[in-house]
Design an enzyme around this catalytic site. Structure first.
Site, short mmCIF file in Angstrom:
data_model
loop_
_atom_site.label_atom_id
_atom_site.label_comp_id
_atom_site.label_asym_id
_atom_site.label_seq_id
_atom_site.Cartn_x
_atom_site.Cartn_y
_atom_site.Cartn_z
N LEU A 96 59.02 92.00 86.33
CA LEU A 96 57.60 92.26 86.11
C LEU A 96 56.95 92.95 87.30
CD1 LEU A 96 57.10 88.69 84.67
CD2 LEU A 96 57.11 90.80 83.31
N PRO A 97 55.79 93.60 87.09
CA PRO A 97 55.20 94.43 88.15
C PRO A 97 54.59 93.69 89.33
CG PRO A 97 54.46 95.13 85.97
CD PRO A 97 55.13 93.81 85.80
N ASN A 101 51.37 89.05 87.09
CA ASN A 101 52.16 89.13 85.86
C ASN A 101 53.17 88.00 85.77
OD1 ASN A 101 52.05 92.57 86.52
ND2 ASN A 101 51.10 91.69 84.72
N THR A 127 59.31 91.88 92.28
CA THR A 127 59.01 91.82 93.72
C THR A 127 57.59 91.27 93.86
OG1 THR A 127 60.43 93.70 94.22
CG2 THR A 127 58.76 93.13 95.86
N LYS A 202 63.41 91.31 100.26
CA LYS A 202 63.01 92.51 99.51
C LYS A 202 61.81 93.20 100.16
CE LYS A 202 62.56 95.69 96.49
NZ LYS A 202 62.26 95.51 95.08
N LYS A 277 51.79 98.16 96.57
CA LYS A 277 51.76 96.72 96.33
C LYS A 277 52.74 95.99 97.23
CE LYS A 277 54.29 94.96 93.35
NZ LYS A 277 55.62 94.30 93.25
#
Length: 329
Positions: A96-97, A101, A127, A202, A277
């Site tokens: 998911l973004p 979310n 992420t 990440k 983001k």
């Protein structure tokens, strides 16, 4: 059938590809437990396809129904909500973004945790903020399920070819089960530690990626303005100490490489808004831990400005185009 498809070679080829793709033995399908997959965007769609290729029955869902059509045509069963997926599968992967979310998909009114089965394994490859991963793990534990964070690196190309790198955080005893699924989609599956450490790895990686991409774009731009052919300069960099992923695999200059977003007007790939983001997550983490990240902070500001100036949906390598346009103003 032959009459219907006469003169339609493209359609026939698509049909052949579909048959070839779906031609997994019934024995293999029967031997593997169904997997739920939620989030069929640029990355998730390829990841779900690779699960199908490895013989896993897939129950899929996405907020955008049009995103489900291709995977449905390839054999996945599409369901309307994450809760329905959780009701049908006890191993679920989400891609998911953003943190918001993830929170909605797991804890919303139609979220996974509304129907999750005890003993379910929940793997989030989004992420997001490490603190959100920890919170989702606590909520899953209340329902008798296990949540692991497993963000990915490698981009759309690696997602398509099944060569992603997964960074996994969570209960170590569950890592073998997680690894079984993730090796269908990636070549590197690394255990990082407790839940949230996969996300930590990440955001560190993506901060370095952003810094490297901006550096590559600046370097290529300078060389071009000094009269160097961009392909020659790229070749020299990749034979020298300046070589990096952004120069040898994902060059940001149009015409230097084929099969990368810069060769397609920066379409596809990893969006600038997503990079902004991720850099925001790194900035927050640095603030919380009182860590100095001057280059990370500058990169964050550059990508935020790009989003405000029409680059939000372009691949993050479009920073080369952005810098060129800034110079011409």
């Amino acid at each position: 059938m032959a009459v219907f498809f006469r003169g339609s070679q493209n359609l026939l080829q698509k049909l052949k590809n579909h048959v070839s793709f779906a031609n997994v033995s019934s024995r293999a399908m029967a031997s593997k437990t169904p997997v739920g997959f939620i989030g069929l965007g640029n990355m998730g769609s390829h990841m779900a396809k690779n699960l199908l290729k490895h013989g896993y029955p897939v129950f899929a869902s996405d907020i955008f129904p049009e995103s489900c059509k291709e995977i449905q045509d390839l054999g996945a069963q599409v369901l309307d909500t994450p809760a329905e997926v959780a009701d049908r599968a006890d191993r679920i992967i989400t891609m998911l973004p953003s943190s918001l979310n993830v929170i909605e998909v797991y804890t919303g009114l139609k979220g996974i945790l509304k129907k999750v089965k005890k003993g379910s394994l929940l793997i989030d490859s989004s992420t997001i903020d490490p603190s959100v991963s920890k919170e989702m793990a606590r909520e899953a534990e209340k329902m008798g399920a296990v949540f692991m964070d497993a963000p990915v690196s490698g981009g759309v190309g690696a997602a398509s070819s099944g060569k992603l790198t997964f960074m996994v955080g969570g209960v170590e005893e569950e890592f073998t089960a997680v690894q079984e699924l993730l090796t269908c989609m990636g070549t590197n599956v690394l255990y990082c530690g407790e839940v949230g450490t996969g996300q930590a790895a990440k955001i560190c990686n993506n901060m370095l990626l952003a810094i490297g991409m901006i550096g590559t774009a600046e370097t290529m731009n300078l060389g071009i303005r000094l009269g160097l052919d961009p392909k020659l300069l790229s070749k020299i960099l990749n034979m020298s100490s300046g070589r990096c992923w952004s120069s040898d695999t994902y060059n940001p200059v149009p015409g230097v490489m084929e099969g990368v977003p810069s060769a397609n007007n920066y379409q596809g790939g990893f969006g600038t808004t997503l990079m902004a983001k991720d850099l925001g997550l790194a900035q927050d983490a640095a603030t919380n831990t009182k860590t100095a990240i001057p280059l990370g902070s500058v990169s964050h500001q550059i990508y935020r400005v790009m989003c405000a100036q029409g680059y939000a949906q372009k691949d993050f390598s479009s920073v080369f185009q952005f810098l060129r346009e800034e110079e011409n103003q």
